[in-house]
Design an enzyme around this catalytic site. Sequence first.
Site, PDB file in Angstrom:
ATOM      1  CB  CYS A  40      -0.887   0.007   1.232  1.00  0.00           C
ATOM      2  SG  CYS A  40      -1.970  -1.425   1.360  1.00  0.00           S
ATOM      3  N   GLY A  41       0.308   2.331  -0.555  1.00  0.00           N
ATOM      4  CA  GLY A  41       0.985   3.623  -0.527  1.00  0.00           C
ATOM      5  C   GLY A  41       0.250   4.559   0.406  1.00  0.00           C
TER       6      GLY A  41
END
Length: 211
Positions: free
Chosen positions: A67-68
């Site tokens: 995830c960012g």
Amino acid sequence: QWRLVRWEVRLSARKRALTGAVLPGAGCYTGCARPSNGRSAILSQRPRPHRQAVTASDTSDRPREACGIFGVYAPGEDVARLSFFGLYALQHRGQESAGIATSDGARLIAHKAMGHVADGFDEDTFARLAGTSAVGHVRYSTAGDSGLKNAQPILIECAHGEIAICHNGNLVNASELKESLVSRGAIFQTTSDTEVLLHLYAHSKPASPEE
């Protein structure tokens, strides 16, 4: 990976918990935004969890990222739009869903959508997401189903006030913690282990994440 016990994160001896500003793509983060009134934007940086090396025999063409997470505190600026561009730059880290939560010091507003960042936000959304601080998330699921209910940030209101959380990584003892919380009456709305953190916070005696 880490193990959460009594609000403590246990890391290997070679890793340390860090606290500081969010820098896109610099590691593994948990980001929280809370309204003020003794409430402020809080962002915690964590070491990157172990990821299995990709071997030559792995022919899968799926993304191999995590995830960012993006966070910003910028009074007087369009923090939602800044977060949008930050998440756009982090799109390679997750393509399932995107979301942004903003705080104006009094309340939190969140918007989440499935798919790519560019498809999930328009001018009406930016106008609604007014504030001085924001956290954003692009999801690459490692725990929980792929669906809007598991998109982040996850926003709740509890006895401590409102809080929105973005998280990247897996809690290795999430199942045991969830069982314990459910036995005490907690009702879960998602299948993401991130929600466990929010329930632990809601059940805690300290009134803020810092405490």
